[in-house]
Motif scaffolding. Sequence first.
Motif, PDB file in Angstrom:
ATOM      1  N   LYS A   1       4.403   1.815  -5.768  1.00  0.00           N
ATOM      2  CA  LYS A   1       3.904   1.312  -4.482  1.00  0.00           C
ATOM      3  C   LYS A   1       5.036   1.024  -3.491  1.00  0.00           C
ATOM      4  O   LYS A   1       4.781   0.818  -2.308  1.00  0.00           O
ATOM      5  CB  LYS A   1       3.102   0.020  -4.692  1.00  0.00           C
ATOM      6  CG  LYS A   1       1.712   0.251  -5.294  1.00  0.00           C
ATOM      7  CD  LYS A   1       0.929  -1.043  -5.390  1.00  0.00           C
ATOM      8  CE  LYS A   1       0.623  -1.676  -4.050  1.00  0.00           C
ATOM      9  NZ  LYS A   1      -0.629  -1.261  -3.423  1.00  0.00           N
TER      10      LYS A   1
ATOM     11  N   SER B   1      -4.299  -2.312  -5.266  1.00  0.00           N
ATOM     12  CA  SER B   1      -4.856  -1.155  -4.576  1.00  0.00           C
ATOM     13  C   SER B   1      -3.865   0.004  -4.664  1.00  0.00           C
ATOM     14  O   SER B   1      -2.648  -0.194  -4.633  1.00  0.00           O
ATOM     15  CB  SER B   1      -5.178  -1.499  -3.125  1.00  0.00           C
ATOM     16  OG  SER B   1      -4.048  -2.044  -2.489  1.00  0.00           O
TER      17      SER B   1
ATOM     18  N   SER C   1      -5.713   0.368   2.152  1.00  0.00           N
ATOM     19  CA  SER C   1      -6.214   0.586   0.802  1.00  0.00           C
ATOM     20  C   SER C   1      -7.081   1.837   0.744  1.00  0.00           C
ATOM     21  O   SER C   1      -7.830   2.124   1.670  1.00  0.00           O
ATOM     22  CB  SER C   1      -7.028  -0.631   0.366  1.00  0.00           C
ATOM     23  OG  SER C   1      -6.189  -1.752   0.306  1.00  0.00           O
TER      24      SER C   1
ATOM     25  N   ASN D   1      -2.265   2.283  -3.066  1.00  0.00           N
ATOM     26  CA  ASN D   1      -1.638   2.792  -1.838  1.00  0.00           C
ATOM     27  C   ASN D   1      -0.170   2.366  -1.834  1.00  0.00           C
ATOM     28  O   ASN D   1       0.211   1.446  -2.564  1.00  0.00           O
ATOM     29  CB  ASN D   1      -2.346   2.202  -0.608  1.00  0.00           C
ATOM     30  CG  ASN D   1      -2.440   0.692  -0.674  1.00  0.00           C
ATOM     31  OD1 ASN D   1      -3.356   0.161  -1.314  1.00  0.00           O
ATOM     32  ND2 ASN D   1      -1.495  -0.002  -0.060  1.00  0.00           N
TER      33      ASN D   1
ATOM     34  N   GLU E   1     -11.228  -5.133  -0.508  1.00  0.00           N
ATOM     35  CA  GLU E   1     -10.844  -5.722  -1.781  1.00  0.00           C
ATOM     36  C   GLU E   1     -11.772  -6.864  -2.196  1.00  0.00           C
ATOM     37  O   GLU E   1     -12.519  -7.410  -1.371  1.00  0.00           O
ATOM     38  CB  GLU E   1      -9.408  -6.250  -1.704  1.00  0.00           C
ATOM     39  CG  GLU E   1      -8.347  -5.184  -1.919  1.00  0.00           C
ATOM     40  CD  GLU E   1      -7.858  -4.574  -0.625  1.00  0.00           C
ATOM     41  OE1 GLU E   1      -8.560  -4.715   0.402  1.00  0.00           O
ATOM     42  OE2 GLU E   1      -6.784  -3.942  -0.655  1.00  0.00           O
TER      43      GLU E   1
HETATM   44 MG    MG Z   1      -3.456  -3.949  -1.534  1.00  0.00          MG
END
Ligand code: MG
Length: 314
Positions: free
Chosen positions: A52, A140, A148, A142, A177
Amino acid sequence: MTKTLAPTPEGLASAAHLLSSGELVAFPTETVYGLGGDARSDIAVARIFDAKGRPRFNPLIVHLPDLAAARDIALFDDLAERMAAAFWPGPLTLVLPLRPSARLSPLVTADLPSVALRVPEHPTAQALLRHFGGPLAAPSANLSGKVSPTRAEHVMAGLNRRIAAVIDGGTCAVGIESTILGLTEDPVLLRPGGIPAEALEACLGFPLADAPNCERPAAPGQLASHYAPRAAVRLNAAAPEPGEFWLGFGAGARDADLNLSPTGDLVAAAANLFHYLRQADDRATGCIAVSPIPEKGLGRAINDRLRRAAAPRS
Ligand code: MG
Ligand code: TXA
């Protein structure tokens, strides 16, 4: 190349196999796609932060198939049991006291004594958790700072070649989320999300206090309960002074008391960081001297944590 897997028994078996080898697999949940890794594996969790490009070790949400599995990881009081019974499976995350016997990687909780747990409802997430048979850490899927992902293509746009696979389960229904409810002290809404606060309040029977800043919860190093070494910490130490404990990094620190990674591998260093800080603190009789860590990739998150450890205490 990142593989795209179908949510079939074969695809799920491949995904579970990859996860068991410490690899990362993105998967659909009802909220957004999660970037899954074995929550018990230091290397797998370090890889999540690396993939990430996260500049700090925020605590991650641990995903489980059901309440019974969640009870092995955290302590549930009556209120926690009630919220879980009402909203799981679904887009609610509960922050609860971590069981010392849970054996999660300390990177998942950023070494906090609490843990965020969620039981997703999405059939593919459920099937993956059951195939894998363990807890999955999953932020998430991304790059840090990007929106996201709610489709497998979005995951690929950001993380292609950075993760082993993505399971294509179509579009996420909720699209934001999970709501995060803190239950370690008085109940507090830590992040608004897929379940409205009003629904939680109706179940709790009283209004919820907002966290001071929902989207940016207190960074781990600022939380009073966060582990800080007892010993003083000196950063960017090319070599130790007499009496110092040397926490080294790389081939130049061959004589270090502990070496975060003798080969200079930042993912390995991140995986070792919390364990070695504790060991250094137990063994040091004076200051802990830490080798310079390059300020790139996971080195940024490692340095962020080390700077907190070295900051003056009140
Ligand atoms: Mg996130
Ligand atoms: O919908 C979701 O929750 C998605 C999908 C993939 O399940 N997951 C997700 O995970 O958003 P993640 O790891 O990005 O959420 C991390 C957030 C942290 O920023 C923090 O707000 C909270 O969870 N958190 C985790 N552990 C915590 C702890 N011990 N104390 C307080 N907050 C915690």
